[in-house]
Design a protein around this motif. Structure first.
Motif, short mmCIF file in Angstrom:
data_model
loop_
_atom_site.label_atom_id
_atom_site.label_comp_id
_atom_site.label_asym_id
_atom_site.label_seq_id
_atom_site.Cartn_x
_atom_site.Cartn_y
_atom_site.Cartn_z
N THR A 179 0.86 -1.18 0.00
CA THR A 179 0.00 0.00 0.00
C THR A 179 0.89 1.22 0.00
O THR A 179 2.12 1.12 0.09
CB THR A 179 -0.97 0.01 1.20
OG1 THR A 179 -1.96 1.02 1.00
CG2 THR A 179 -0.23 0.29 2.50
N THR A 200 -3.65 6.63 1.24
CA THR A 200 -4.26 6.94 2.52
C THR A 200 -4.69 8.40 2.59
O THR A 200 -5.70 8.72 3.23
CB THR A 200 -3.28 6.63 3.67
OG1 THR A 200 -2.54 5.45 3.37
CG2 THR A 200 -4.01 6.45 4.99
N THR A 254 -8.35 9.18 1.71
CA THR A 254 -9.45 8.56 2.45
C THR A 254 -10.59 9.53 2.70
O THR A 254 -11.77 9.21 2.50
CB THR A 254 -8.95 8.01 3.79
OG1 THR A 254 -7.99 6.98 3.55
CG2 THR A 254 -10.09 7.43 4.61
N LEU A 267 -1.97 8.99 9.32
CA LEU A 267 -1.99 8.19 8.09
C LEU A 267 -1.44 6.79 8.35
O LEU A 267 -2.01 5.79 7.92
CB LEU A 267 -1.17 8.88 7.00
CG LEU A 267 -1.64 10.26 6.55
CD1 LEU A 267 -0.62 10.87 5.59
CD2 LEU A 267 -3.01 10.20 5.88
N GLU A 277 -3.83 4.61 10.33
CA GLU A 277 -4.92 4.07 9.52
C GLU A 277 -4.49 2.81 8.78
O GLU A 277 -5.24 1.83 8.71
CB GLU A 277 -5.40 5.11 8.51
CG GLU A 277 -6.50 4.60 7.60
CD GLU A 277 -6.94 5.61 6.55
OE1 GLU A 277 -7.34 5.18 5.45
OE2 GLU A 277 -6.88 6.82 6.83
N GLU A 278 -3.28 2.83 8.24
CA GLU A 278 -2.81 1.67 7.49
C GLU A 278 -2.55 0.46 8.39
O GLU A 278 -2.60 -0.68 7.93
CB GLU A 278 -1.54 2.01 6.70
CG GLU A 278 -1.80 2.88 5.48
CD GLU A 278 -2.76 2.23 4.50
OE1 GLU A 278 -2.87 0.99 4.48
OE2 GLU A 278 -3.42 2.97 3.75
#
Length: 342
Positions: free
Chosen positions: A168, A173, A176, A287, A290-291
């Protein structure tokens, strides 16, 4: 915190165990091991982001800094801490000199939390082929950031060519919030109509060279089945590269979302007054956090990457990588038999 100068990987492991016993800490409930690969110039940023992420997701943090690969004598300096400046858990900062930097996995592997997934994050220039870095081979998930490249759009294509499920990118991100606003706005129009909404076209205004803007266009295109392009905007689009999004709907209707650059966005849709929603700038740690919430392949990202770069079949690729030896001094890549395999 304990600093070990000119040390060994075994000494680092022993010091971590000693600090755990002395402090009465017990490694329990650790969700993963976060391996951060950063340049020295970006270590402070990486540490701040990793600290935030560790507060959200209990993990062991291992920061790898490769320094002076050309140094004639290999050396390892390490910082070991539990509950210190790098968050409430266990953290190790490894600075590697000389040829040791090319074999970072020999030091990192014994430091991984037992029976926990591994996430590798490159805060800096990632290799064109992640398999040339053994730290990518044993990681369950790999995070890069194409926005740090000199040419983010070219970096996106490199990531697509090298993609395997589990990869990713933080440029994805950063989209989003835009994706959430677009989805909720189209759902609102569908709710008002009482039936499905078809998107027939549109455009994104902003920075065509921004990787986030390109991935957002790829995501909308892959979802609606029509071509959405990024056109140059009239002002600074910020880190996301997106100034506004215009979607053309069936029945001759249009929806526009425009960033106001004050932490919000204005939504214009048919038969309703304009509304404002939050669109705040996000910190690097947010960020990263979130990942770390997901460890499975991010199929919407691969779909967006396919569409943005024109390369197909990304999701059908094998999730395994075999380590490819690369020596910067030789300038070529030679596969090594019996190498690591994820």
């Amino acid at each position: 915190m304990t600093t070990l100068w000119d040390t060994t990987g075994s000494a680092v492991v022993k010091e971590l165990a000693a600090q755990r016993r002395t402090g009465g800490a017990v490694l329990s409930g650790v969700a993963l091991t976060l391996v951060v690969i950063a340049d020295e110039s970006r270590v402070a940023e990486a540490e701040e982001a990793a600290t935030y992420a560790a507060e959200m997701h209990p993990c062991r943090v291992v920061i790898v800094v490769r320094r002076q690969i050309e140094a004639p004598v290999p050396r390892l300096d390490a910082e070991v801490q539990i509950g210190g400046r790098l968050g409430p858990g266990e953290a190790v900062v490894l600075r590697m000199y000389g040829r040791l930097a090319l074999h970072a996995e020999s030091v990192v592997l014994p430091l991984l939390a037992a029976d926990a997934p591994v996430v590798a994050w490159w805060h800096g220039a990632a290799p064109d082929r992640l398999a040339t870095d053994a730290l990518a081979v044993f990681a369950d998930r790999r995070i890069t950031d194409s926005s740090l490249a000199d040419d983010p759009r070219a970096a996106l294509r490199i990531r697509a060519e090298d993609y395997v499920p589990g990869d990713t990118d933080l440029t994805w991100t950063r989209s989003t919030a835009w994706r959430a606003i677009l989805a909720s706005t189209v759902d609102s129009v569908a709710g008002r109509r009482g039936d499905a909404v078809r998107i027939s076209g549109g455009r994104i205004e902003g920075d065509p060279h921004n990787a986030t803007a390109q991935l957002l266009a790829g995501w909308v295109s892959s979802r609606c089945g029509c071509s959405i392009e990024v056109t140059a905007g009239s002002r600074d689009a910020g880190p996301s590269g997106v100034e506004s999004v215009l979607l053309q709907l069936d029945q001759g209707e249009e929806v526009r979302i425009t960033a106001d650059h004050r932490g919000g966005a204005v939504i214009s849709q048919p038969n309703r007054p304009d509304g404002t929603v939050a669109l705040p700038a996000r910190a690097l740690g947010d960020l990263l956090s979130e990942e770390l919430r997901r460890l499975d392949p991010d199929e919407p990202y691969s779909d967006a990457l396919e569409t943005a770069t024109g390369l197909g079949g990304l999701t059908e690729r094998s999730p395994e990588r075999e380590h490819v030896w690369f020596d910067p001094a030789e300038g070529d890549e030679t596969p090594v038999e019996g190498s690591l395999t994820s």
